[in-house]
Design a protein around this motif. Structure first.
Motif, PDB file in Angstrom:
ATOM      1  N   GLU A 127       6.120  -3.666  -7.397  1.00 36.59           N
ATOM      2  CA  GLU A 127       5.771  -4.341  -8.608  1.00 36.59           C
ATOM      3  C   GLU A 127       5.685  -5.160  -9.132  1.00 36.59           C
ATOM      4  O   GLU A 127       4.479  -5.807  -9.444  1.00 36.59           O
ATOM      5  N   THR A 128       6.864  -6.454  -8.980  1.00 31.59           N
ATOM      6  CA  THR A 128       7.190  -7.995  -9.595  1.00 31.59           C
ATOM      7  C   THR A 128       5.864  -8.435  -7.915  1.00 31.59           C
ATOM      8  O   THR A 128       4.576  -9.188  -9.212  1.00 31.59           O
ATOM      9  N   THR A 129       5.462  -8.521  -6.864  1.00 34.42           N
ATOM     10  CA  THR A 129       4.487  -9.066  -6.044  1.00 34.42           C
ATOM     11  C   THR A 129       2.664  -8.583  -6.432  1.00 34.42           C
ATOM     12  O   THR A 129       2.703  -9.542  -6.496  1.00 34.42           O
ATOM     13  N   ILE A 130       2.474  -7.160  -6.587  1.00 33.25           N
ATOM     14  CA  ILE A 130       1.789  -6.535  -6.574  1.00 33.25           C
ATOM     15  C   ILE A 130       0.804  -7.172  -8.206  1.00 33.25           C
ATOM     16  O   ILE A 130       0.211  -7.597  -8.254  1.00 33.25           O
ATOM     17  N   ASN A 131       1.909  -7.752  -9.031  1.00 31.50           N
ATOM     18  CA  ASN A 131       1.250  -8.111 -10.025  1.00 31.50           C
ATOM     19  C   ASN A 131       1.733  -8.791 -10.374  1.00 31.50           C
ATOM     20  O   ASN A 131       0.480 -10.124 -10.729  1.00 31.50           O
ATOM     21  N   SER A 132       1.950  -9.920  -9.355  1.00 33.55           N
ATOM     22  CA  SER A 132       1.394 -11.521  -9.348  1.00 33.55           C
ATOM     23  C   SER A 132       0.690 -11.975  -8.644  1.00 33.55           C
ATOM     24  O   SER A 132      -0.246 -12.313  -8.998  1.00 33.55           O
ATOM     25  N   MET A 133       0.909 -10.594  -7.476  1.00 34.26           N
ATOM     26  CA  MET A 133      -0.709 -11.187  -6.626  1.00 34.26           C
ATOM     27  C   MET A 133      -1.666 -11.308  -6.894  1.00 34.26           C
ATOM     28  O   MET A 133      -2.792 -12.025  -7.013  1.00 34.26           O
ATOM     29  N   VAL A 172      12.096   9.910   6.523  1.00 29.17           N
ATOM     30  CA  VAL A 172      12.869   8.977   7.315  1.00 29.17           C
ATOM     31  C   VAL A 172      13.021   7.444   6.881  1.00 29.17           C
ATOM     32  O   VAL A 172      14.325   7.123   7.337  1.00 29.17           O
ATOM     33  N   LEU A 173      12.101   6.968   6.973  1.00 28.24           N
ATOM     34  CA  LEU A 173      12.129   5.419   6.556  1.00 28.24           C
ATOM     35  C   LEU A 173      11.848   5.160   4.971  1.00 28.24           C
ATOM     36  O   LEU A 173      11.930   6.051   4.436  1.00 28.24           O
ATOM     37  N   PRO A 174      13.201   3.792   4.949  1.00 34.14           N
ATOM     38  CA  PRO A 174      13.471   3.858   3.653  1.00 34.14           C
ATOM     39  C   PRO A 174      11.774   3.637   2.807  1.00 34.14           C
ATOM     40  O   PRO A 174      10.896   2.605   3.005  1.00 34.14           O
ATOM     41  N   ALA A 175      11.785   3.527   1.453  1.00 27.68           N
ATOM     42  CA  ALA A 175      10.755   3.133   1.087  1.00 27.68           C
ATOM     43  C   ALA A 175      10.393   1.647   0.721  1.00 27.68           C
ATOM     44  O   ALA A 175      11.896   1.140   0.357  1.00 27.68           O
ATOM     45  N   PRO A 176       9.615   1.451   0.667  1.00 22.40           N
ATOM     46  CA  PRO A 176       9.750  -0.143  -0.127  1.00 22.40           C
ATOM     47  C   PRO A 176      10.008  -0.862  -1.141  1.00 22.40           C
ATOM     48  O   PRO A 176       9.970   0.295  -2.072  1.00 22.40           O
ATOM     49  N   ASN A 177      11.283  -1.131  -1.484  1.00 21.08           N
ATOM     50  CA  ASN A 177      11.522  -1.862  -3.093  1.00 21.08           C
ATOM     51  C   ASN A 177      10.618  -1.678  -4.188  1.00 21.08           C
ATOM     52  O   ASN A 177       9.976  -2.327  -3.998  1.00 21.08           O
ATOM     53  N   TRP A 227       0.450  -1.478  -0.140  1.00 21.72           N
ATOM     54  CA  TRP A 227      -0.341   0.170  -0.223  1.00 21.72           C
ATOM     55  C   TRP A 227       1.370   1.425   0.319  1.00 21.72           C
ATOM     56  O   TRP A 227       0.571   2.104  -0.826  1.00 21.72           O
ATOM     57  N   ALA A 228       1.754   1.548   0.395  1.00 18.94           N
ATOM     58  CA  ALA A 228       2.866   2.293   0.903  1.00 18.94           C
ATOM     59  C   ALA A 228       3.369   3.000  -0.038  1.00 18.94           C
ATOM     60  O   ALA A 228       3.643   3.656  -0.883  1.00 18.94           O
ATOM     61  N   HIS A 229       4.101   1.747  -1.154  1.00 20.35           N
ATOM     62  CA  HIS A 229       4.465   1.983  -2.929  1.00 20.35           C
ATOM     63  C   HIS A 229       3.302   2.560  -3.577  1.00 20.35           C
ATOM     64  O   HIS A 229       3.676   3.667  -4.000  1.00 20.35           O
ATOM     65  N   MET A 230       2.365   1.530  -3.540  1.00 18.81           N
ATOM     66  CA  MET A 230       1.302   2.672  -4.454  1.00 18.81           C
ATOM     67  C   MET A 230       0.880   4.033  -4.113  1.00 18.81           C
ATOM     68  O   MET A 230       0.919   4.543  -5.083  1.00 18.81           O
ATOM     69  N   MET A 231       1.192   4.189  -2.841  1.00 17.85           N
ATOM     70  CA  MET A 231       1.075   5.632  -1.952  1.00 17.85           C
ATOM     71  C   MET A 231       1.811   7.016  -3.022  1.00 17.85           C
ATOM     72  O   MET A 231       1.684   7.543  -2.946  1.00 17.85           O
ATOM     73  N   ALA A 232       2.447   5.677  -2.467  1.00 18.78           N
ATOM     74  CA  ALA A 232       4.208   6.941  -3.304  1.00 18.78           C
ATOM     75  C   ALA A 232       3.874   7.392  -5.066  1.00 18.78           C
ATOM     76  O   ALA A 232       4.605   7.923  -5.814  1.00 18.78           O
ATOM     77  N   LYS A 233       2.939   6.410  -5.513  1.00 17.58           N
ATOM     78  CA  LYS A 233       2.978   6.506  -6.933  1.00 17.58           C
ATOM     79  C   LYS A 233       1.320   7.674  -7.758  1.00 17.58           C
ATOM     80  O   LYS A 233       1.489   7.725  -8.242  1.00 17.58           O
ATOM     81  N   GLU A 234       0.895   7.616  -5.811  1.00 16.04           N
ATOM     82  CA  GLU A 234      -0.353   8.353  -6.159  1.00 16.04           C
ATOM     83  C   GLU A 234      -0.008  10.192  -6.762  1.00 16.04           C
ATOM     84  O   GLU A 234       1.257  10.441  -6.515  1.00 16.04           O
ATOM     85  N   PRO A 235      -0.645  10.770  -7.775  1.00 12.57           N
ATOM     86  CA  PRO A 235      -0.485  12.207  -8.118  1.00 12.57           C
ATOM     87  C   PRO A 235      -0.570  13.031  -6.823  1.00 12.57           C
ATOM     88  O   PRO A 235      -1.296  13.231  -6.118  1.00 12.57           O
ATOM     89  N   GLY A 236       0.713  13.827  -7.289  1.00 11.65           N
ATOM     90  CA  GLY A 236       1.141  15.035  -6.062  1.00 11.65           C
ATOM     91  C   GLY A 236       1.736  14.247  -4.562  1.00 11.65           C
ATOM     92  O   GLY A 236       2.097  13.421  -4.399  1.00 11.65           O
ATOM     93  N   ASP A 237       2.355  15.579  -4.253  1.00 14.46           N
ATOM     94  CA  ASP A 237       3.360  15.603  -3.208  1.00 14.46           C
ATOM     95  C   ASP A 237       2.566  15.554  -1.612  1.00 14.46           C
ATOM     96  O   ASP A 237       1.758  16.531  -1.270  1.00 14.46           O
ATOM     97  N   PHE A 238       1.979  14.227  -0.999  1.00 17.37           N
ATOM     98  CA  PHE A 238       1.409  15.006   0.254  1.00 17.37           C
ATOM     99  C   PHE A 238       1.897  15.950   1.340  1.00 17.37           C
ATOM    100  O   PHE A 238       1.282  16.370   1.724  1.00 17.37           O
ATOM    101  N   THR A 239       3.739  15.950   1.311  1.00 14.15           N
ATOM    102  CA  THR A 239       3.833  17.173   2.197  1.00 14.15           C
ATOM    103  C   THR A 239       3.730  18.300   1.628  1.00 14.15           C
ATOM    104  O   THR A 239       3.869  19.864   2.594  1.00 14.15           O
TER     105      THR A 239
END
Length: 486
Positions: A381-387, A371-376, A320-332
């Protein structure tokens, strides 16, 4: 490894129980009882489609319905803090005009409006001309919509009447309904607990007979490649298909909502729990509810409900965090209406001094992003597509997946800050971009509603609604927070 995993689960259960105990010391004393619905207003318990039918048949006046809904809102809102802005006077005038036209003779145009004279409420983020659109942000506290959103336009064309806008979290991204502009919305089943988010206020009104149609949505326009979409909360499954058709517009036929589905022809799968270490273990009573559904399905349809799992369900929050990072716009940046960028450390310091205009959960989300590292990305992408490929190929056009709605029932206010990832069970549906229907299945031992969600492959919404209709009949449907006076 199995032993260590069991130890970790028991430790997490102990932590959850400790959190609940500590927060209960304060919030149990804050519980207030929602007043029962007056017998003369018992029609507020009916479906929106039923109310529209009665209005067209001159069995109920739209003005009478609107006035009753206003009275009910005014009665329960001091306990809920769900309604943040209203259009009562305008709504009554619109209702009177509809009644006048019906009295002169129901025209073909009016007869074809599926929700003629029925009131609706919507989250404050949805544009209603002249109404506030703060999105819960202090920097937007004076902003008002200059026009109706497309969803509102379509509902109005269907005959529905805008009545009020409701509370939401900042930028709609949190599992509680609270913000610096309007404050906190309470759960009507227990006012010391959260009603959820981001549509907790709509849910609270629905559970107290204080709205007929609840439009729940994010602020996306529908033009972006977003995982967010429009949806509705309803006390009656029969309202959902016609409401979805309205907002889907010319794309409605893609959803096959008129498809005739017999539940005995559906393939059923279930996932009892995730192994995501971010998330609390599923409470036993929620597992029991799932098992009751499985047993009932097997008995009634002589079928086998098969277990399902994919590794993607063990990383629901990270995906979910990965998909959020792809959403249009910068949350901050959106948090300050595009005028700057929020610094998490600076805002946390201001919060500790009582100077920040953001809620703590928003600041923590900003800190997580900064601060925290984003998901690889490649892994995600590979996991979401496979799922998606595995799940949707298995479900096809005749299968559904039963999934817990949440690991717990409604939590005490503020306690989700200590369990910030528990929304992942319903957030994962956004990651999958598939249809889902949340279905209530009664109460737990504390009297709080619990349920499951039904997922289907894309464009198979009719499957979700058919199963929801069956479960509504077999398990009692909506769990209301009050009774109707006899």
């Amino acid at each position: 490894m199995s032993f260590l995993k069991s130890i970790c689960i028991y430790i997490r259960i102990l932590i959850d129980k400790t959190i609940d105990f500590i927060f209960s010391l304060y919030w149990e004393g804050k519980k207030q009882v929602i007043p029962d619905l007056e017998k003369r207003h018992a029609f507020l318990a009916e479906s929106a489609t039923s109310l529209a039918r009665k209005i067209k048949n001159k069995e109920l006046k739209s003005e009478t319905l609107i006035q009753a809904m206003i009275e009910r809102m005014k009665q329960v809102n001091p306990l809920l803090n769900a309604v943040v802005a209203d259009m009562y006077d305008t709504a009554l005038e619109e209702a009177k005009e509809i009644d006048r036209q019906i009295a002169q003779g129901l025209s073909e145009e009016m007869a074809n409006k599926p929700f003629l004279g029925v009131p609706f409420t919507t989250k404050e983020s949805q544009g209603l001309k002249g109404m506030p659109t703060t999105m819960g942000l202090w920097c937007r506290r004076n902003d008002r919509a200059t026009e109706d959103s497309e969803a509102v336009i379509r509902l109005k064309k269907a005959g529905a009447i805008a009545l009020a806008t409701t509370n939401l979290p900042e930028l709609l991204i949190w599992q509680e309904t609270r913000n610096p502009v309007y404050g906190q919305t309470n759960n009507p089943h227990h006012t010391g607990r959260s009603p959820g988010g981001s549509s907790g206020a709509e849910a609270a009104l629905s559970a107290t007979y204080a709205t007929a149609i609840s439009l729940c949505s994010f602020y996306r326009t529908g033009e972006e490649d977003s995982m967010y979409c429009l949806g509705f909360i309803s006390k009656h499954v029969e309202d959902l298909a016609p409401l979805i058709k309205i907002v889907a517009g010319d794309k409605a036929e893609l959803l096959k909502l008129d498809r005739n589905v017999d539940c005995k022809d559906i393939k059923f799968y279930y996932l009892e729990s995730s192994n995501d270490c971010h998330i609390s273990p599923i409470q036993p009573e929620i597992k029991d509810a799932m098992h009751k559904v499985i047993k009932k399905l097997q008995e009634d349809f002589n079928t086998t409900v098969e277990p399902y799992h994919h590794p993607g369900f063990d990383s629901m929050y990270s995906l979910w965090a990965h998909m959020m990072a792809k959403e249009p716009g910068d949350f901050t940046t959106m948090l300050v209406d595009g005028k700057d960028r929020v610094n998490g450390f600076k805002e946390l310091g201001k919060k500790m001094l009582g100077m920040s205009k953001f809620c703590l959960f928003t600041i923590l989300r900003v800190l997580e992003m900064q601060v925290l590292p984003a998901p690889n990305k490649e892994w995600a992408e590979t996991t979401i597509n496979s799922m998606k490929e595995d799940l949707f190929s298995k479900l096809g056009s005749s299968g559904v997946l039963l999934l817990p709605s949440s690991p717990t029932a409604a939590p005490y206010h503020y306690s989700p800050v200590l369990r910030p990832y528990n929304f992942s069970y319903w957030g994962h549906v956004n990651t999958l971009k598939c249809p889902a229907t949340q279905v209530p299945l009664g109460r737990n031992s504390a009297g709080l509603p619990i349920g499951i969600q039904i997922l289907a492959a894309p464009y198979n919404d009719a499957l979700c609604l058919s199963v929801a209709k069956y479960l509504e009949k077999e398990f009692g449907g909506a769990i209301m927070a009050c009774d109707i006076k006899k």
